[in-house]
Design an enzyme around this catalytic site. Structure first.
Site, PDB file in Angstrom:
ATOM      1  N   TYR A  65       0.927  -1.323  -0.155  1.00 55.77           N
ATOM      2  CA  TYR A  65       0.128  -0.070  -0.076  1.00 55.77           C
ATOM      3  C   TYR A  65       0.706   1.136   0.095  1.00 55.77           C
ATOM      4  CZ  TYR A  65      -3.580   3.356   1.161  1.00 55.77           C
ATOM      5  OH  TYR A  65      -4.715   4.300   1.093  1.00 55.77           O
ATOM      6  N   HIS A  66       0.482   2.430  -0.882  1.00 52.97           N
ATOM      7  CA  HIS A  66       1.472   3.577  -1.054  1.00 52.97           C
ATOM      8  C   HIS A  66       1.361   4.447  -0.077  1.00 52.97           C
ATOM      9  CE1 HIS A  66       3.879   6.343  -2.981  1.00 52.97           C
ATOM     10  NE2 HIS A  66       4.240   5.303  -4.085  1.00 52.97           N
TER      11      HIS A  66
END
Length: 325
Positions: free
Chosen positions: A113-114
């Site tokens: 997840y960024h």
């Protein structure tokens, strides 16, 4: 009288002859004791953190010594990663849960997840290299190569724009590959509930299917709270980004919130499974991982309080029941 003499001396110090001392110098001598008293505690704290940084690096001394014996450049890279690991531990109390799930040899595709600024990836890579001696292959947005001075850091971290074929080849060689499908869109425009902004991206699923490699969803708690985007006007800036690809947002803070990376159990491509279906399954698994580990909506205050172990357990969401198969 002694008292009169002391008063005269203080008068000479605080009210000097204008002909012998400039006004700015007078202000300097006047406020120097107060400034010194204000700065000394911070200097002591800075010294303590420098000592802790050194001790954290000392923990990796044997690994670093082996690296320097192999090559100077390898030693320099591992030293830089040691600084990242120490910084993450000191500033964020950074920890990793599930590192044991990754194979000691063989392919592993990490889907991450960024966050607004994905420092968790730097911390994770540092731990991965220093603890398992596995240098991952990291795929990142082309935008990073346009940032002045970043080329050397990207080279050290083994970052590349990547293609489906190059990533699949790296997995076939038994390497660890890290991909963040959300990219800048997820980094900048995800909401406080940690929305997943993958759109219809299926490239990572095609990589996994082509190489027959397992997918490991990876999420770091509070990754949107350390540095976050100023939300007023964000909708307009997102429309501008979709047209121009310019990441024109206002970011705030760099708060020492608790960061803990969770590596989920592997997700294997099914026989004859399409990239679209595998990408959907991975996104659903990522959503469950976020909901089970992250307090929603995200909060800087909660992230800071979670630095205390007792409060971290209290503020973390209750474990989600196992998904039905």
């Amino acid at each position: 009288m002694p008292a009169a003499g002391l008063a005269a001396a203080l008068a000479d110090l605080l009210l000097p002859d204008p002909g012998t001392l400039s006004y700015l110098s007078w202000l300097y001598y006047l406020y120097l004791p107060a400034i010194t008293c204000l700065l000394l505690p911070y200097l002591v704290v800075l010294f303590l953190y420098f000592s802790l940084l050194w001790l954290q690096l000392w923990k990796w001394r044997h690994r670093l010594a082996e690296s320097y014996q192999y090559s100077i450049w390898r030693g320099a890279i591992h030293t830089a990663l040691g600084f990242w690991a120490a910084f993450g531990r000191l500033w964020h109390g950074y920890e990793v849960s599930g590192l044991h799930r990754l194979p000691s040899n063989g392919p592993a595709l990490l889907i991450v997840y960024h966050g607004v600024f994905p420092l968790d990836v730097y911390f994770l890579v540092a731990r991965l290299v220093l603890e398992t001696d596995r240098q991952p292959f990291i795929v990142a947005d082309n935008f990073l190569w346009k940032v002045p001075g970043f080329a050397l850091l990207l080279r050290v971290m083994n970052v590349t724009p990547g293609t489906v074929e190059t990533c699949a080849d790296a997995l076939r060689q038994g390497r660890v590959v890290i991909i963040m499908p959300g990219g800048l869109r997820e980094a900048l425009f995800a909401d406080p509930f940690y929305s997943i902004e993958w759109s219809r991206r299926t490239g990572f699923a095609r990589v996994a299917i082509s190489a027959g490699a397992p997918i490991y969803p990876v999420f770091t708690t509070n990754i949107r709270e350390g540095i976050f985007c100023f939300r007023p006007g964000l909708g307009l800036l997102r429309r501008l980004y979709e047209r121009t690809r310019l990441p024109l947002v206002i970011t705030l803070g760099y708060f020492p919130v608790k960061l803990r990376t969770f590596i989920d159990r592997p997700l294997l491509p099914g026989p004859g499974e399409t990239p679209t279906k595998l990408a959907r399954r991975t996104q659903e698994r990522m959503r469950r991982l976020i909901d089970s580990k992250q307090r929603l909506p995200g909060s800087v205050i909660c992230g800071l309080l979670m630095r205390l172990p007792a409060l971290e357990r209290w503020l973390s969401p209750a474990p989600a029941p196992p998904a039905a198969h």
